[in-house]
Motif scaffolding. Sequence first.
Motif, PDB file in Angstrom:
ATOM      1  N   PRO A 146       0.802  -1.232   0.000  1.00  0.00           N
ATOM      2  CA  PRO A 146       0.000   0.000   0.000  1.00  0.00           C
ATOM      3  C   PRO A 146       0.830   1.275   0.000  1.00  0.00           C
ATOM      4  CG  PRO A 146      -0.997  -1.603   1.448  1.00  0.00           C
ATOM      5  CD  PRO A 146       0.326  -2.186   1.026  1.00  0.00           C
ATOM      6  N   LYS A 147       1.921   1.320   0.767  1.00  0.00           N
ATOM      7  CA  LYS A 147       2.737   2.539   0.792  1.00  0.00           C
ATOM      8  C   LYS A 147       3.381   2.794  -0.563  1.00  0.00           C
ATOM      9  CE  LYS A 147       3.820   2.610   5.745  1.00  0.00           C
ATOM     10  NZ  LYS A 147       4.902   2.623   6.764  1.00  0.00           N
ATOM     11  N   THR A 148       3.796   1.717  -1.232  1.00  0.00           N
ATOM     12  CA  THR A 148       4.372   1.863  -2.570  1.00  0.00           C
ATOM     13  C   THR A 148       3.328   2.380  -3.544  1.00  0.00           C
ATOM     14  OG1 THR A 148       5.948   0.075  -2.161  1.00  0.00           O
ATOM     15  CG2 THR A 148       5.478   0.622  -4.465  1.00  0.00           C
ATOM     16  N   ALA A 149       2.118   1.797  -3.476  1.00  0.00           N
ATOM     17  CA  ALA A 149       1.037   2.239  -4.356  1.00  0.00           C
ATOM     18  C   ALA A 149       0.710   3.709  -4.123  1.00  0.00           C
ATOM     19  CB  ALA A 149      -0.199   1.374  -4.142  1.00  0.00           C
ATOM     20  N   ASP A 150       0.639   4.112  -2.850  1.00  0.00           N
ATOM     21  CA  ASP A 150       0.326   5.510  -2.549  1.00  0.00           C
ATOM     22  C   ASP A 150       1.360   6.443  -3.149  1.00  0.00           C
ATOM     23  OD1 ASP A 150      -1.771   4.504  -1.103  1.00  0.00           O
ATOM     24  OD2 ASP A 150      -0.870   4.862   0.867  1.00  0.00           O
ATOM     25  N   LYS A 151       2.635   6.060  -3.050  1.00  0.00           N
ATOM     26  CA  LYS A 151       3.700   6.910  -3.577  1.00  0.00           C
ATOM     27  C   LYS A 151       3.626   6.996  -5.101  1.00  0.00           C
ATOM     28  CE  LYS A 151       8.600   7.866  -2.910  1.00  0.00           C
ATOM     29  NZ  LYS A 151       9.869   7.421  -2.245  1.00  0.00           N
ATOM     30  N   ILE A 152       3.290   5.880  -5.761  1.00  0.00           N
ATOM     31  CA  ILE A 152       3.164   5.882  -7.222  1.00  0.00           C
ATOM     32  C   ILE A 152       2.015   6.785  -7.662  1.00  0.00           C
ATOM     33  CG2 ILE A 152       2.539   4.460  -9.212  1.00  0.00           C
ATOM     34  CD1 ILE A 152       4.053   2.146  -7.859  1.00  0.00           C
ATOM     35  N   ILE A 153       0.850   6.642  -7.022  1.00  0.00           N
ATOM     36  CA  ILE A 153      -0.319   7.446  -7.412  1.00  0.00           C
ATOM     37  C   ILE A 153      -0.073   8.923  -7.133  1.00  0.00           C
ATOM     38  CG2 ILE A 153      -2.806   7.762  -7.153  1.00  0.00           C
ATOM     39  CD1 ILE A 153      -1.839   5.019  -8.322  1.00  0.00           C
ATOM     40  N   TYR A 154       0.573   9.219  -6.004  1.00  0.00           N
ATOM     41  CA  TYR A 154       0.873  10.616  -5.678  1.00  0.00           C
ATOM     42  C   TYR A 154       1.858  11.214  -6.687  1.00  0.00           C
ATOM     43  CZ  TYR A 154       2.362  14.767  -3.130  1.00  0.00           C
ATOM     44  OH  TYR A 154       2.640  16.064  -2.780  1.00  0.00           O
ATOM     45  N   THR A 155       2.858  10.433  -7.087  1.00  0.00           N
ATOM     46  CA  THR A 155       3.830  10.911  -8.074  1.00  0.00           C
ATOM     47  C   THR A 155       3.146  11.146  -9.423  1.00  0.00           C
ATOM     48  OG1 THR A 155       5.612   9.711  -6.957  1.00  0.00           O
ATOM     49  CG2 THR A 155       6.009  10.381  -9.243  1.00  0.00           C
ATOM     50  N   ALA A 156       2.244  10.244  -9.808  1.00  0.00           N
ATOM     51  CA  ALA A 156       1.493  10.435 -11.050  1.00  0.00           C
ATOM     52  C   ALA A 156       0.686  11.720 -10.995  1.00  0.00           C
ATOM     53  CB  ALA A 156       0.578   9.241 -11.305  1.00  0.00           C
ATOM     54  N   LEU A 157       0.016  11.954  -9.865  1.00  0.00           N
ATOM     55  CA  LEU A 157      -0.819  13.147  -9.707  1.00  0.00           C
ATOM     56  C   LEU A 157       0.011  14.421  -9.790  1.00  0.00           C
ATOM     57  CD1 LEU A 157      -3.415  14.689  -8.874  1.00  0.00           C
ATOM     58  CD2 LEU A 157      -2.783  14.231  -6.493  1.00  0.00           C
ATOM     59  N   THR A 158       1.131  14.456  -9.110  1.00  0.00           N
ATOM     60  CA  THR A 158       1.877  15.707  -8.970  1.00  0.00           C
ATOM     61  C   THR A 158       2.892  15.943 -10.077  1.00  0.00           C
ATOM     62  OG1 THR A 158       3.454  14.584  -7.508  1.00  0.00           O
ATOM     63  CG2 THR A 158       1.607  15.738  -6.469  1.00  0.00           C
ATOM     64  N   GLN A 159       3.275  14.877 -10.816  1.00  0.00           N
ATOM     65  CA  GLN A 159       4.339  15.053 -11.802  1.00  0.00           C
ATOM     66  C   GLN A 159       3.955  14.639 -13.220  1.00  0.00           C
ATOM     67  OE1 GLN A 159       8.231  13.617 -10.572  1.00  0.00           O
ATOM     68  NE2 GLN A 159       7.673  13.806  -8.403  1.00  0.00           N
ATOM     69  N   TYR A 160       2.926  13.797 -13.393  1.00  0.00           N
ATOM     70  CA  TYR A 160       2.647  13.251 -14.714  1.00  0.00           C
ATOM     71  C   TYR A 160       1.252  13.578 -15.243  1.00  0.00           C
ATOM     72  CZ  TYR A 160       7.008  10.690 -14.355  1.00  0.00           C
ATOM     73  OH  TYR A 160       8.338  10.367 -14.250  1.00  0.00           O
ATOM     74  N   PHE A 161       0.290  13.875 -14.366  1.00  0.00           N
ATOM     75  CA  PHE A 161      -1.025  14.270 -14.849  1.00  0.00           C
ATOM     76  C   PHE A 161      -0.973  15.697 -15.387  1.00  0.00           C
ATOM     77  CE2 PHE A 161      -3.681  11.331 -11.870  1.00  0.00           C
ATOM     78  CZ  PHE A 161      -3.298  10.240 -12.637  1.00  0.00           C
ATOM     79  N   THR A 162      -1.771  15.960 -16.424  1.00  0.00           N
ATOM     80  CA  THR A 162      -1.964  17.315 -16.941  1.00  0.00           C
ATOM     81  C   THR A 162      -3.442  17.669 -16.773  1.00  0.00           C
ATOM     82  OG1 THR A 162      -2.526  16.642 -19.210  1.00  0.00           O
ATOM     83  CG2 THR A 162      -0.173  16.886 -18.665  1.00  0.00           C
ATOM     84  N   PRO A 163      -3.823  18.933 -16.966  1.00  0.00           N
ATOM     85  CA  PRO A 163      -5.228  19.294 -16.748  1.00  0.00           C
ATOM     86  C   PRO A 163      -6.230  18.473 -17.548  1.00  0.00           C
ATOM     87  CG  PRO A 163      -3.903  21.264 -16.811  1.00  0.00           C
ATOM     88  CD  PRO A 163      -2.982  20.125 -17.165  1.00  0.00           C
ATOM     89  N   PHE A 164      -5.863  18.022 -18.767  1.00  0.00           N
ATOM     90  CA  PHE A 164      -6.810  17.306 -19.623  1.00  0.00           C
ATOM     91  C   PHE A 164      -6.489  15.812 -19.736  1.00  0.00           C
ATOM     92  CE2 PHE A 164      -7.306  21.704 -21.060  1.00  0.00           C
ATOM     93  CZ  PHE A 164      -8.687  21.813 -21.094  1.00  0.00           C
ATOM     94  N   THR A 165      -5.775  15.256 -18.774  1.00  0.00           N
ATOM     95  CA  THR A 165      -5.482  13.823 -18.794  1.00  0.00           C
ATOM     96  C   THR A 165      -6.774  13.015 -18.836  1.00  0.00           C
ATOM     97  OG1 THR A 165      -3.364  14.011 -17.659  1.00  0.00           O
ATOM     98  CG2 THR A 165      -4.510  11.913 -17.458  1.00  0.00           C
ATOM     99  N   ASP A 166      -6.884  12.097 -19.801  1.00  0.00           N
ATOM    100  CA  ASP A 166      -8.050  11.221 -19.879  1.00  0.00           C
ATOM    101  C   ASP A 166      -7.700   9.850 -19.300  1.00  0.00           C
ATOM    102  OD1 ASP A 166      -6.563   9.898 -21.832  1.00  0.00           O
ATOM    103  OD2 ASP A 166      -7.764  10.653 -23.499  1.00  0.00           O
ATOM    104  N   PHE A 167      -8.620   8.890 -19.384  1.00  0.00           N
ATOM    105  CA  PHE A 167      -8.416   7.599 -18.725  1.00  0.00           C
ATOM    106  C   PHE A 167      -7.157   6.890 -19.220  1.00  0.00           C
ATOM    107  CE2 PHE A 167     -13.015   6.468 -17.218  1.00  0.00           C
ATOM    108  CZ  PHE A 167     -12.967   7.551 -16.349  1.00  0.00           C
ATOM    109  N   TYR A 168      -6.989   6.822 -20.546  1.00  0.00           N
ATOM    110  CA  TYR A 168      -5.833   6.086 -21.055  1.00  0.00           C
ATOM    111  C   TYR A 168      -4.532   6.836 -20.763  1.00  0.00           C
ATOM    112  CZ  TYR A 168      -2.656   3.538 -24.072  1.00  0.00           C
ATOM    113  OH  TYR A 168      -1.594   2.799 -24.545  1.00  0.00           O
ATOM    114  N   ALA A 169      -4.543   8.163 -20.916  1.00  0.00           N
ATOM    115  CA  ALA A 169      -3.362   8.941 -20.550  1.00  0.00           C
ATOM    116  C   ALA A 169      -3.073   8.811 -19.059  1.00  0.00           C
ATOM    117  CB  ALA A 169      -3.553  10.405 -20.936  1.00  0.00           C
ATOM    118  N   GLY A 170      -4.129   8.666 -18.250  1.00  0.00           N
ATOM    119  CA  GLY A 170      -3.939   8.441 -16.817  1.00  0.00           C
ATOM    120  C   GLY A 170      -3.242   7.122 -16.540  1.00  0.00           C
TER     121      GLY A 170
END
Length: 538
Positions: free
Chosen positions: A132-156
């Motif tokens: 779980p801690k690894t998953a949380d860090k991955i999702i948080y990194t995706a949110l803060t560094q890889y998502f853009t305002p118009f990210t869709d499901f596949y880009a997510g």
Amino acid sequence: MVYGRSSNGRSFAADLDVVGHEMTHGVTDHSGGLIYLQQSGAINEAVSDYFGNAIDVTDSRTPMGDPAAGLLGEDLCPQTSPQECALRDMNDGRRAERDYLSLPPDVDNGGVHLNSTIFSGALWDIREKLDPKTADKIIYTALTQYFTPFTDFYAGRLAVLDAARSLSSSQRELVSISKAFDAHGITRSWQQRLPHDSRTVLSGVQPSGAPDVDGKRWVIGETDPVTGDPQIRVGTLGSTRTRVISEPVTGSRTVNGVIGNTAPRISGNTVVWTRLTRVNPYWVNADVVRGSFDGGTVTDLHPGGGMQGNADVSGDTVVWSGDEPLGGTGDHNDLFVKSGDAPVTNLTPEPRVQGYFPRISGDMTAYIHVAGSFNGRNAATYDLSTDRRTILPAGKDPSGNPMAYAVQVDTNGTRVVWSETDFDEDLQLRSADADGGDDRVLVPQGSPDTPFAPQITVNDKWLVYSDYRGYYTSNTTTEEMLPNLWIMPVKGGTAEPVSCNPGAQEAPVLGEGRRVLWLDSTFGDTSLVTRDAHRTRC
């Protein structure tokens, strides 16, 4: 933060996962900035559900395998089971290509809550399969560094995998992440597997008004998904090549800077639209401009200030409505025309006479005519070849009372179609010759087929209109609430569906024959789509 209360009177702040969910929205706003609309908005909600529940199960030491671990708001109802109480369940097993609800922006912002568990389900599966801690860090990194305002499901999906790789995740972890998204149908081509009978012209559109088409050439006002700038894009049916023909946006604070482009119309090689320009920090002008399908110089048709828009074009003649430029007569909402390089002419110069929402075909202009009182609005025509204006009389409702308010109008050059209402009930659709003869009610008020707030478009033989009736009717399913399109002969007849697409069908425009372009939400976002012939039934 103000949480309000649930249906049983308990504060929403009484459940830790709801509090964590709302706190995560603050993180999202200042990091990934996911636009609160359709797929990006559903990811916005999904990430908030994920971290809200992660906070809750960590604090309560609830095992990830517990059936209640994926529930949001399950503690708000002390007298019922967690499953009955929960607001959402990230373990509901929904798949994108099967369960995505294709909603327009004005229904749950395009389904930001109703579609969120498709994506949050994949994220929660990742937390169940990984540490779980690894998953949380991955999702948080995706949110803060890889998502853009118009990210869709596949880009997510790709963003989460990129975040995992940046954190040196193992191959086994990467495979587990991919399988989690596979299990929820979030794959490269999931949107095209949604049932549909149209051809996509332009996908992922953030529209600013209806499209237009002339022959195979089309135009649409849109918001650039990267810069957020309003622009005018053109293309040709059957080709994937498009181009932007409007001037670059120069910033909202720049004096004399372009800050918006919207509402385009096309005829041959000529495109007209409304351009917004900042005059000073406190005032914005709206000007009608003319450009070319091939790009190049953009010309202001009526310089001098004022608020102008709702333009239409036929050949080299442009009509629009708006105020006289600064220094003019001071009239508001006049009807203007400009043919080629000739001077601009005011077609409604009389005091307290106004013209709205014009449409032109050949020498014939149809518009909404207002004389003296805003509540007395009639459909009207103006024949530019003879300088003859015809005000079409108001129709009557089933009780014999006048329909005093014309709403929208269109013309094919010889025939006029318009909608009108008496404010008490739904609209009715009427059709007449441009001189007022052969007046017919196409769809009467109060009939089972009466449309609510229709958008209408005509050509030489056909009328297409949208129907929002289900959207404003109670006790309907989500799918039944979506607007759809209907087509009938321009002089009346049986209305038949344009398309059986399950998403919202809006902003139609008729081209040649029975070709219709419209904005459609079937594909998980808003797309510009077309059919060359309508369906006879669904």
